[in-house]
Design an enzyme around this catalytic site. Structure first.
Site, PDB file in Angstrom:
ATOM      1  N   ASN A   1      -2.441   9.619  13.858  1.00  0.00           N
ATOM      2  CA  ASN A   1      -1.344  10.393  12.888  1.00  0.00           C
ATOM      3  C   ASN A   1       0.077  10.115  13.560  1.00  0.00           C
ATOM      4  O   ASN A   1       0.302  10.277  14.960  1.00  0.00           O
ATOM      5  CB  ASN A   1      -1.676  11.957  12.810  1.00  0.00           C
ATOM      6  CG  ASN A   1      -0.762  12.812  11.941  1.00  0.00           C
ATOM      7  OD1 ASN A   1       0.529  12.734  12.058  1.00  0.00           O
ATOM      8  ND2 ASN A   1      -1.442  13.366  11.049  1.00  0.00           N
TER       9      ASN A   1
ATOM     10  N   GLY B   1      -1.344   1.934  12.334  1.00  0.00           N
ATOM     11  CA  GLY B   1      -1.645   3.399  11.822  1.00  0.00           C
ATOM     12  C   GLY B   1      -2.995   3.333  11.107  1.00  0.00           C
ATOM     13  O   GLY B   1      -3.185   4.370  10.537  1.00  0.00           O
TER      14      GLY B   1
ATOM     15  N   THR C   1      -6.658   3.909  10.239  1.00  0.00           N
ATOM     16  CA  THR C   1      -7.633   4.948  10.731  1.00  0.00           C
ATOM     17  C   THR C   1      -9.082   4.535  10.435  1.00  0.00           C
ATOM     18  O   THR C   1      -9.411   3.611   9.582  1.00  0.00           O
ATOM     19  CB  THR C   1      -7.441   6.460  10.292  1.00  0.00           C
ATOM     20  OG1 THR C   1      -7.615   6.278   8.748  1.00  0.00           O
ATOM     21  CG2 THR C   1      -6.025   6.924  10.378  1.00  0.00           C
TER      22      THR C   1
ATOM     23  N   GLY D   1      -8.760  10.569  10.887  1.00  0.00           N
ATOM     24  CA  GLY D   1      -8.534  10.384  12.237  1.00  0.00           C
ATOM     25  C   GLY D   1      -7.757  11.189  12.945  1.00  0.00           C
ATOM     26  O   GLY D   1      -7.854  11.494  14.269  1.00  0.00           O
TER      27      GLY D   1
ATOM     28  N   GLY E   1       0.842  -1.149   0.014  1.00  0.00           N
ATOM     29  CA  GLY E   1       0.051   0.055  -0.021  1.00  0.00           C
ATOM     30  C   GLY E   1       0.918   1.251   0.055  1.00  0.00           C
ATOM     31  O   GLY E   1       2.138   1.280   0.009  1.00  0.00           O
TER      32      GLY E   1
ATOM     33  N   LYS F   1      -8.726   8.580   0.022  1.00  0.00           N
ATOM     34  CA  LYS F   1      -9.126   8.294   1.189  1.00  0.00           C
ATOM     35  C   LYS F   1     -10.298   7.798   1.440  1.00  0.00           C
ATOM     36  O   LYS F   1     -11.307   8.034   1.129  1.00  0.00           O
ATOM     37  CB  LYS F   1      -8.651   9.363   2.056  1.00  0.00           C
ATOM     38  CG  LYS F   1      -8.817   8.973   3.524  1.00  0.00           C
ATOM     39  CD  LYS F   1      -8.059  10.337   4.284  1.00  0.00           C
ATOM     40  CE  LYS F   1      -8.354  10.007   5.934  1.00  0.00           C
ATOM     41  NZ  LYS F   1      -7.635   8.778   6.540  1.00  0.00           N
TER      42      LYS F   1
ATOM     43  N   MET G   1       1.361   3.577   2.473  1.00  0.00           N
ATOM     44  CA  MET G   1       2.262   3.689   3.442  1.00  0.00           C
ATOM     45  C   MET G   1       2.960   2.507   3.626  1.00  0.00           C
ATOM     46  O   MET G   1       4.188   2.612   4.111  1.00  0.00           O
ATOM     47  CB  MET G   1       1.127   3.738   4.672  1.00  0.00           C
ATOM     48  CG  MET G   1       0.476   5.165   4.966  1.00  0.00           C
ATOM     49  SD  MET G   1       1.917   6.531   5.040  1.00  0.00           S
ATOM     50  CE  MET G   1       2.832   5.970   6.423  1.00  0.00           C
TER      51      MET G   1
ATOM     52  N   HIS H   1      -7.683  15.791   2.101  1.00  0.00           N
ATOM     53  CA  HIS H   1      -6.709  14.394   1.723  1.00  0.00           C
ATOM     54  C   HIS H   1      -7.060  14.322   0.538  1.00  0.00           C
ATOM     55  O   HIS H   1      -8.081  14.535  -0.143  1.00  0.00           O
ATOM     56  CB  HIS H   1      -7.317  13.359   2.941  1.00  0.00           C
ATOM     57  CG  HIS H   1      -6.552  13.402   4.159  1.00  0.00           C
ATOM     58  ND1 HIS H   1      -7.255  13.911   5.078  1.00  0.00           N
ATOM     59  CD2 HIS H   1      -5.539  12.864   4.733  1.00  0.00           C
ATOM     60  CE1 HIS H   1      -6.689  13.914   6.285  1.00  0.00           C
ATOM     61  NE2 HIS H   1      -5.495  13.208   5.866  1.00  0.00           N
ATOM     62  N   HIS H   2      -6.326  13.430  -0.273  1.00  0.00           N
ATOM     63  CA  HIS H   2      -6.263  13.047  -1.404  1.00  0.00           C
ATOM     64  C   HIS H   2      -7.839  12.159  -1.801  1.00  0.00           C
ATOM     65  O   HIS H   2      -8.253  11.604  -0.724  1.00  0.00           O
ATOM     66  CB  HIS H   2      -4.973  11.679  -1.706  1.00  0.00           C
ATOM     67  CG  HIS H   2      -4.958  10.478  -0.764  1.00  0.00           C
ATOM     68  ND1 HIS H   2      -5.716   9.419  -0.874  1.00  0.00           N
ATOM     69  CD2 HIS H   2      -4.476  10.515   0.523  1.00  0.00           C
ATOM     70  CE1 HIS H   2      -5.371   8.644   0.033  1.00  0.00           C
ATOM     71  NE2 HIS H   2      -4.735   9.431   0.954  1.00  0.00           N
TER      72      HIS H   2
END
Ligand code: NAD
Length: 261
Positions: A123, A97, A99, A164, A10, A158, A12, A154-155
């Protein structure tokens, strides 16, 4: 540090793998992704563009956790219960991480935290933690003469809204002033703003990594406290810092303030 990365192909996960390899002192011993991932069977380092690391992307979470001290998970809320069970069974510390978790998913984190150390943060950045502290103090000092509203961007890919981080900042506002009620967006004939409202508005589009502004709106003056993430590496670096912190800690729930203490 022996690390397993969950959601390794992904947005991240790729950043975590790349920075882990760059750090020189992290071995990626496992890499997992969803059963449908197009990258299953490929080397996790090669997917991330940092060369061969000798760990193949698998959909078998238990296999990915084998031999790991800690796992970093940036996946999707639906994956959380399965990851909770797997980390507890494998006795692997868990940096989560992901959310948008609801109460049931948070309860799964609590269950796992009876067995292993678990750190969840919406975050992972130091800047947002400091912003939350500043917001709490500003709201406290300015008092009820100032209205507070939060805008996040956000992009377009999302999945969850509000972010979050926006919820984390709303909590900071509520720590500074009691009796506020969260409102998600406004539409229609909503009438004048009520004094106890704390609205969160979510903008989606393009490739925005994450912007958050807390507006403090008074008569004749206003403050805008803003955090802008300009690179996903920020969150990946924070997650790796959290993972280093978590290794060897007793079972329990932890947060970013514990890492920074
Ligand atoms: P993404 O969609 O690019 O990546 C998610 C990855 O998880 C995908 O590769 C997907 O296949 C995989 N996945 C989904 N279900 C899985 C499962 N059951 N098992 C294993 N892998 C699974 O999303 P992203 O932009 O990388 O964001 C992931 C999550 O992290 C989101 O919840 C996002 O909001 C959150 N996030 C948190 C922070 C933070 O600082 N805490 C920062 C950025 C993003």
């Amino acid at each position: 540090m022996k690390l397993a990365v969950v959601g390794a192909s992904g947005r991240m996960g790729l950043a975590v793998v790349r920075l882990a390899v760059d750090s020189g002192d992290v071995s990626i011993v496992g890499a997992a992704d969803a059963p449908g991932s197009a990258h299953l069977g490929r080397d996790a380092g090669e997917i991330a563009g940092v060369g061969h690391v000798g760990t193949v992307l698998t959909s078998e979470l238990d296999d990915a956790l084998l031999g790991a001290e800690v796992c970093i998970d940036f996946t999707a809320k639906a994956a959380t219960p399965r990851i909770a069970t797997a980390v507890a069974r494998a006795k692997v510390a868990w940096v989560c991480g992901t959310t948008g978790l609801d109460a049931a998913e948070q309860a799964k984190l609590d269950e796992a935290a009876k067995v292993v150390p678990v750190l969840h943060a919406a975050n992972m950045s130091l800047g947002v933690q400091v912003l939350a502290e500043i917001v709490r103090e500003a709201v406290k000092k300015l008092g009820s003469a100032f209205d507070v509203e939060i805008v996040e961007a956000h992009h377009k890919k999302k999945a969850d809204a509000p972010s979050g981080t926006a919820k984390r900042l709303a909590d900071a506002v509520k720590e500074g002033r009691s009796g506020l009620r969260e409102v998600n967006g406004r539409a229609g004939l909503v009438g004048a703003r009520k004094d106890d409202e704390l609205a969160i508005l979510a903008i989606r589009g393009g490739d925005v990594i994450g912007d958050h502004t807390v507006h403090l709106l008074g008569d004749g003056e206003r403050l805008e406290l803003t955090h802008r993430a300009t690179s996903r590496d920020l969150f990946a670096r924070g997650a790796l810092r959290a993972a280093r912190f978590l290794v060897g800690k007793p079972a329990g729930r932890y947060g970013i303030p514990d890492v920074l203490a």
